[in-house]
Scaffold this motif. Structure first.
Motif, PDB file in Angstrom:
ATOM      1  N   TRP A  82      75.947  74.891  50.028  1.00  0.00           N
ATOM      2  CA  TRP A  82      76.893  73.837  50.419  1.00  0.00           C
ATOM      3  C   TRP A  82      76.470  73.188  51.739  1.00  0.00           C
ATOM      4  O   TRP A  82      76.504  71.960  51.867  1.00  0.00           O
ATOM      5  N   ILE A  83      76.041  74.011  52.713  1.00  0.00           N
ATOM      6  CA  ILE A  83      75.581  73.458  53.999  1.00  0.00           C
ATOM      7  C   ILE A  83      74.371  72.552  53.776  1.00  0.00           C
ATOM      8  O   ILE A  83      74.284  71.460  54.342  1.00  0.00           O
ATOM      9  N   GLY A  84      73.425  73.011  52.935  1.00  0.00           N
ATOM     10  CA  GLY A  84      72.241  72.202  52.645  1.00  0.00           C
ATOM     11  C   GLY A  84      72.593  70.870  52.012  1.00  0.00           C
ATOM     12  O   GLY A  84      72.024  69.829  52.368  1.00  0.00           O
ATOM     13  N   GLU A  85      73.543  70.877  51.079  1.00  0.00           N
ATOM     14  CA  GLU A  85      73.955  69.636  50.432  1.00  0.00           C
ATOM     15  C   GLU A  85      74.633  68.693  51.419  1.00  0.00           C
ATOM     16  O   GLU A  85      74.441  67.471  51.359  1.00  0.00           O
ATOM     17  N   LYS A  86      75.449  69.238  52.326  1.00  0.00           N
ATOM     18  CA  LYS A  86      76.119  68.396  53.322  1.00  0.00           C
ATOM     19  C   LYS A  86      75.102  67.753  54.267  1.00  0.00           C
ATOM     20  O   LYS A  86      75.246  66.592  54.649  1.00  0.00           O
ATOM     21  N   ILE A  87      74.077  68.511  54.653  1.00  0.00           N
ATOM     22  CA  ILE A  87      73.024  67.952  55.511  1.00  0.00           C
ATOM     23  C   ILE A  87      72.318  66.809  54.791  1.00  0.00           C
ATOM     24  O   ILE A  87      72.039  65.753  55.381  1.00  0.00           O
ATOM     25  N   THR A  88      72.042  66.999  53.493  1.00  0.00           N
ATOM     26  CA  THR A  88      71.386  65.945  52.706  1.00  0.00           C
ATOM     27  C   THR A  88      72.277  64.715  52.593  1.00  0.00           C
ATOM     28  O   THR A  88      71.805  63.581  52.727  1.00  0.00           O
ATOM     29  N   GLU A  89      73.583  64.921  52.351  1.00  0.00           N
ATOM     30  CA  GLU A  89      74.515  63.800  52.207  1.00  0.00           C
ATOM     31  C   GLU A  89      74.606  62.959  53.472  1.00  0.00           C
ATOM     32  O   GLU A  89      74.778  61.737  53.411  1.00  0.00           O
ATOM     33  N   LYS A  90      74.487  63.593  54.634  1.00  0.00           N
ATOM     34  CA  LYS A  90      74.590  62.872  55.901  1.00  0.00           C
ATOM     35  C   LYS A  90      73.308  62.113  56.239  1.00  0.00           C
ATOM     36  O   LYS A  90      73.252  61.434  57.271  1.00  0.00           O
TER      37      LYS A  90
END
Length: 260
Positions: A82-90
């Motif tokens: 989830w943290i990795g996906e949030k970093i990608t989304e930003k």
């Protein structure tokens, strides 16, 4: 999942469906990640228990302890995803790669201490300075070489023919196809290490003597070096052949009126 999109036609269709298809693939990836994390958590729990790192209560309470450890490890993997996906989304970059990078950087102090203990500690001042300079030069040289190799590409020139559409003329420009030297990135190293240490994971689960011996051969000594090099070379060729399709690239160029 990248390899499966090429091997399974249904996933390949999803990938070509644009944003909607990519969302479906991302959802499947999440479920697969949790499933693999659950399997890995069970294996690690068994291995830790047999190694004497975990002590569980007896009876019903012991079962609950085992379940708690397994689900905690699985949940930790889900949180990292989830943290990795949030970093990608930003828009910061590839989130999972950044999480992996942070993990590597966190181990650097221990690595530096190990180098100091092995090559610098206990030596006189001139030898210690020489050893420090050599180590620093090797580290800097390796970083520069990796950056140079990662940025290296073969540029295939492409010329687009002029086309007349209505009263306007299109095309006629020259461009190139950038083919990276290191098309596979770090994937070959990841695949190679997973396969090499897979026997060790099986040995931790089943606790069989011959399997433990075979795992030790694979993970230490000269056999480990030979296997690592061979698997990295193999997966570099294999992954590149999977992700780069020359026929598809040629068809796209031809449809746009281009030629090499």
């Amino acid at each position: 999942m990248q390899l499966l999109t090429i091997a399974i036609p249904k996933l390949e269709e999803m990938q070509r469906d644009g944003e909607e298809g990519r969302k479906k693939i991302a959802e499947i990836t999440r479920y697969l990640t949790v499933a693999l994390a659950l399997i890995e958590a069970v294996a690690m729990t068994i291995g830790f228990r047999r190694g004497g790192y975990l002590e569980f209560s007896s009876g019903y309470q012991g079962v609950l302890d085992i379940i708690m450890v397994i689900f905690t490890l699985t949940a930790g993997s889900a949180v990292l995803m989830w943290i990795g996906e949030k970093i990608t989304e930003k828009g910061v970059g590839n989130g999972i790669s950044i999480v992996l990078t942070i993990n590597i950087i966190s181990r650097m102090p221990d690595d530096i201490k190990t180098l100091y203990d092995q090559f610098i500690s206990g030596k006189n001042v001139p030898k210690a300075i020489l050893a420090a300079v050599i180590i620093l030069a090797i580290i800097v040289g390796m970083v520069l070489f990796v950056v140079y190799l990662q940025g290296g590409e073969r540029r295939i020139p492409v010329q687009y023919a002029k086309r007349v559409v209505g009263r306007k003329m299109y095309g006629g420009q020259s461009t190139h196809i950038p083919i990276k030297v290191n098309q596979a990135g770090v994937i070959p190293i990841i695949f190679a290490s997973c396969i090499i240490y897979f026997p060790a994971q099986l040995a931790a689960i089943f606790n069989v003597d011959w399997l433990t011996t075979f795992a030790n051969w694979c993970s230490t000594g000269w056999l480990n070096w030979l296997l690592t090099v061979a698997l990295i070379v193999f997966f570099a060729y294999f992954y590149t052949s999977m992700v780069f399709n020359p026929e598809e690239t040629a068809d796209n160029i031809r449809k746009q009126g281009g030629f090499i």
